[in-house]
Design an enzyme around this catalytic site. Structure first.
Site, PDB file in Angstrom:
ATOM      1  N   CYS A  94       1.119  -1.127   0.039  1.00  0.00           N
ATOM      2  CA  CYS A  94       0.046   0.241   0.034  1.00  0.00           C
ATOM      3  C   CYS A  94       1.031   1.066  -0.029  1.00  0.00           C
ATOM      4  CB  CYS A  94      -0.919   0.026   1.042  1.00  0.00           C
ATOM      5  SG  CYS A  94      -2.058  -0.835   0.971  1.00  0.00           S
ATOM      6  N   ASN A 112       0.806   0.160   5.701  1.00  0.00           N
ATOM      7  CA  ASN A 112       1.459  -0.052   3.986  1.00  0.00           C
ATOM      8  C   ASN A 112       3.103  -1.880   5.378  1.00  0.00           C
ATOM      9  OD1 ASN A 112       4.352   0.222   2.544  1.00  0.00           O
ATOM     10  ND2 ASN A 112       2.845  -1.865   2.212  1.00  0.00           N
ATOM     11  N   GLY A 113       1.962  -3.178   4.416  1.00  0.00           N
ATOM     12  CA  GLY A 113       2.635  -4.619   5.056  1.00  0.00           C
ATOM     13  C   GLY A 113       1.796  -5.632   5.386  1.00  0.00           C
ATOM     14  N   GLY A 141      -0.815   1.088  -4.888  1.00  0.00           N
ATOM     15  CA  GLY A 141      -2.442   0.295  -4.458  1.00  0.00           C
ATOM     16  C   GLY A 141      -3.339   1.102  -5.264  1.00  0.00           C
ATOM     17  N   TYR A 191      10.449  -4.177  -8.338  1.00  0.00           N
ATOM     18  CA  TYR A 191       8.963  -3.633  -9.250  1.00  0.00           C
ATOM     19  C   TYR A 191       8.116  -2.848  -8.676  1.00  0.00           C
ATOM     20  CZ  TYR A 191       3.412  -4.225 -10.142  1.00  0.00           C
ATOM     21  OH  TYR A 191       2.290  -4.283 -10.724  1.00  0.00           O
TER      22      TYR A 191
HETATM   23  O1  LIG Z   1       3.802 -12.632 -14.022  1.00  0.00           O
HETATM   24  P1  LIG Z   1       3.026 -11.676 -13.360  1.00  0.00           P
HETATM   25  O2  LIG Z   1       1.505 -12.277 -12.849  1.00  0.00           O
HETATM   26  O3  LIG Z   1       2.061 -11.356 -15.179  1.00  0.00           O
HETATM   27  O4  LIG Z   1       3.409 -10.260 -12.934  1.00  0.00           O
HETATM   28  C1  LIG Z   1       4.843  -9.326 -13.289  1.00  0.00           C
HETATM   29  C2  LIG Z   1       4.088  -8.032 -14.314  1.00  0.00           C
HETATM   30  O5  LIG Z   1       3.494  -7.852 -13.172  1.00  0.00           O
HETATM   31  C3  LIG Z   1       3.758  -7.072 -13.100  1.00  0.00           C
HETATM   32  O6  LIG Z   1       3.719  -5.464 -14.225  1.00  0.00           O
HETATM   33  P2  LIG Z   1       2.548  -4.291 -14.161  1.00  0.00           P
HETATM   34  O7  LIG Z   1       1.231  -4.464 -15.474  1.00  0.00           O
HETATM   35  O8  LIG Z   1       1.321  -4.967 -12.930  1.00  0.00           O
HETATM   36  O9  LIG Z   1       3.102  -3.055 -13.934  1.00  0.00           O
HETATM   37  P3  LIG Z   1       3.532  -2.339 -14.593  1.00  0.00           P
HETATM   38  O10 LIG Z   1       2.969  -1.465 -15.716  1.00  0.00           O
HETATM   39  O11 LIG Z   1       4.026  -1.325 -13.843  1.00  0.00           O
HETATM   40  O12 LIG Z   1       5.198  -3.242 -15.235  1.00  0.00           O
HETATM   41  C4  LIG Z   1       5.684  -6.678 -13.399  1.00  0.00           C
HETATM   42  O13 LIG Z   1       5.509  -5.471 -14.062  1.00  0.00           O
HETATM   43  C5  LIG Z   1       4.654  -8.343 -14.452  1.00  0.00           C
HETATM   44  O14 LIG Z   1       5.384  -7.732 -16.177  1.00  0.00           O
HETATM   45  N1  LIG Z   2      -0.427  -4.140   0.907  1.00  0.00           N
HETATM   46  C1  LIG Z   2      -0.743  -3.547   2.024  1.00  0.00           C
HETATM   47  O1  LIG Z   2       0.182  -2.920   2.706  1.00  0.00           O
HETATM   48  C2  LIG Z   2      -1.077  -3.897   2.761  1.00  0.00           C
HETATM   49  C3  LIG Z   2      -2.540  -3.392   4.350  1.00  0.00           C
HETATM   50  C4  LIG Z   2      -3.314  -4.286   4.586  1.00  0.00           C
HETATM   51  N2  LIG Z   2      -1.971  -5.434   5.425  1.00  0.00           N
HETATM   52  C5  LIG Z   2      -4.411  -4.822   4.286  1.00  0.00           C
HETATM   53  O2  LIG Z   2      -4.671  -5.547   3.918  1.00  0.00           O
HETATM   54  O3  LIG Z   2      -5.118  -4.029   3.754  1.00  0.00           O
HETATM   55 MG   LIG Z   3       5.009  -5.536 -15.691  1.00  0.00          MG
END
Ligand SMILES: O=P(O)(O)OC[C@H]1O[C@H](OP(=O)(O)OP(=O)(O)O)[C@H](O)[C@@H]1O
Ligand SMILES: NC(=O)CC[C@H](N)C(=O)O
Ligand SMILES: [Mg+2]
Length: 502
Positions: free
Chosen positions: A2, A101-102, A28, A257
């Protein structure tokens, strides 16, 4: 993962908190919320949806006050109901609101203890509500009629004694000030900064430094693992180490990421870390595949672009934009439900045919998690006429669940779980797959700050820093949070909010 933000200012904070949430939106996309404090009274607005959808002008006007906290949510516990959107509120003691967050790893034990010993009521399945109540109990049990800054830090010490897992947190105490703290392993990021105004110094706490940059705050520091910072409503800053056993071990996936490349986390530039990931991966290709026939390097937008650019440079081949991203579709990995993720990849990315026709392309992504993106993208490259489609991942195979704030709790949903690299390559349909080695990833990130001796690499290594994760725990989490179980729970969506303004 988050996003959290907090501001103590000498003027209204509603618009600035909103702006901070838009900058942290990549952390998020499911829900957003802001709570402000005006002369001891709290004003809260939260709901499911993107920041731009949650707040109307009329609601924004009601968020009056010169201090406040805010949150964008990517759920890792409970459900997607608006009742679990954050910030959370408890009225006693003093009027507390919290954004987290966490992910806590001992939520069930804490819940039981809160109910049986501490006589506190928990109304949702969110671990963050549990965390708020632990903090509230620790503050209450000091038995003070008038709070001191020292009391606030004592309560944080109590949280560290009781809570396990990952927590980067902001808490607002009505009429008193804003607190930020980080778990003793410092798994999730949190920074604080200041700016000068005509009326005095103003402070901001946020998940990532990019939020400070955009709002004109100067970074002071990361909140250290186990540390707490408290800013009085009048604008006085206090900091204190509140944990007994500090062992800083930040999450390496933030650099792969989650975080924006223009953020600096724990003194490491995310952008530079990604460039170094690209260098390491290109060097591996040169070492292990010297006679490769790669014609062109193509990133899979967005996050892989930095690493891919550097790979092309080191390999000495062309870098081309083969996929164009629809800027109105968010991140697919953090969307709930496999169906929505699959559909969104195609809506989000489209190929430019001429960059593929008759070429041996090396597609680069930052990571392969469920394989949703890579499988579809490789097919799109073939459909666009590529001769050979090679695939490189700037992260090693993701084989194990994450329990510290990334919602990948079910090992069987991870494409590399119980598969060799060749089997993953076949599963996503690549002609060859090259993964980053874990040691290289650690070196690429760690080079930015030699004082960090280790990182949370659990989803690659199966080693969990909090020491409380065993097979039983993982089985329970998998049963509770796999995609099917989540969609069943979310369709019921039965938890109704207790407080909110319309
Ligand atoms: O193997 P998967 O389950 O598909 O997950 C990995 C992919 O998901 C994310 O992209 P995302 O579209 O979330 O965001 P981005 O636009 O920041 O790359 C990440 O950058 C990879 O491209
Ligand atoms: N990704 C997160 O940091 C999630 C915070 C919290 N565990 C929730 O589910 O809202
Ligand atoms: Mg991606």
């Amino acid at each position: 993962m988050c996003g959290i933000a907090a501001i103590v200012s000498h003027q209204a904070v509603n618009q600035e908190l909103y702006d901070a949430l838009t900058v942290l939106q990549h952390r998020g996309q499911d829900a957003a919320g802001i709570v402000t404090c005006e002369k001891g009274r709290l004003h809260l607005r939260k709901d499911t949806g993107l920041t731009r959808d949650v707040f109307t002008n009329a609601q924004m006007m009601k968020l009056r006050g010169n201090m406040g906290i805010a949150h964008v949510r990517y759920p890792t516990a409970g459900c997607t109901s608006s009742a679990e959107a954050q910030p959370f509120y408890v009225n006693s003691p003093f009027g507390l609101t919290l954004a987290h967050n966490g992910n806590l790893t001992n939520t069930e034990e804490l819940k039981e203890a809160l109910f049986v010993q501490d006589q506190r009521h928990i109304n949702t399945d969110s671990d963050s509500e549990v965390l708020l109540n632990v903090f509230a109990h620790e503050l209450q049990s000091l038995g003070k009629l008038h709070l001191s800054v020292n009391d606030v830090f004592e309560a944080v010490k109590g949280v560290h004694r009781r809570c396990r897992g990952a927590y980067a947190v902001v808490v607002m105490i009505a009429g008193f000030g804003i607190l930020g703290f980080r778990d003793p392993h410092g798994i999730r990021p949190i920074v604080y900064g200041q700016r000068q105004s005509e009326s005095g110094t103003e402070f901001m706490i946020a998940s990532e430094s990019v939020a400070l940059d955009v709002l004109g705050f100067e970074l002071i520091s990361d909140v250290a693992a186990g540390e707490a910072v408290f800013i009085e409503e009048s604008g006085v800053l206090h900091t204190r180490q509140c944990a007994e056993n500090v062992d800083h071990c930040p999450c390496i996936f933030e650099y792969v990421y989650f975080a924006r490349p223009d953020s600096i986390i724990d003194n490491i530039s995310v952008y530079k870390a990604r460039l170094r990931m690209g260098t390491k991966l290109a060097e591996k290709i040169q070492r292990e595949w010297p006679d490769n026939d790669i014609d062109v390097v193509i990133p899979i937008p967005d996050t892989s672009r930095t690493a891919a650019l550097q790979m092309a440079y080191i390999l000495g081949v062309k870098f081309r934009e083969g996929f164009i991203k629809n800027r109105y579709i968010g991140r697919t990995f953090i969307m709930p439900g496999q169906k929505m993720r699959e559909k969104s990849v195609r809506q989000k990315l489209n190929a430019i045919g001429l960059e593929f026709e008759g070429k041996n392309v090396l597609l680069v992504d930052d990571s392969v998690v469920r394989g949703t993106t890579s499988e579809q993208i490789i097919q799109m490259a073939r459909d666009a006429g590529a001769k050979k489609v090679y695939f490189a991942s700037a992260a090693p195979p993701v084989r194990y669940p994450n329990v510290y704030g990334i919602d990948m709790p079910a090992a069987h949903e991870l494409i590399a779980h119980n598969r060799t690299e060749d089997e993953v390559s076949a599963a996503i349909g690549a002609d060859r797959l090259i993964y980053q080695d874990l040691d290289d990833l650690i070196a690429a990130v760690g080079k930015g700050n030699p004082n960090i001796s280790h990182f949370d690499t659990s989803c690659f290594s199966n080693e969990y820093i909090t020491g409380d994760i065993d097979d039983d725990y993982l089985e329970r989490i998998e049963a509770l949070r796999n995609d099917d179980a989540q969609s069943e729970r979310n369709s019921e969506n039965f938890i109704v909010e207790m407080q909110n303004c319309d």
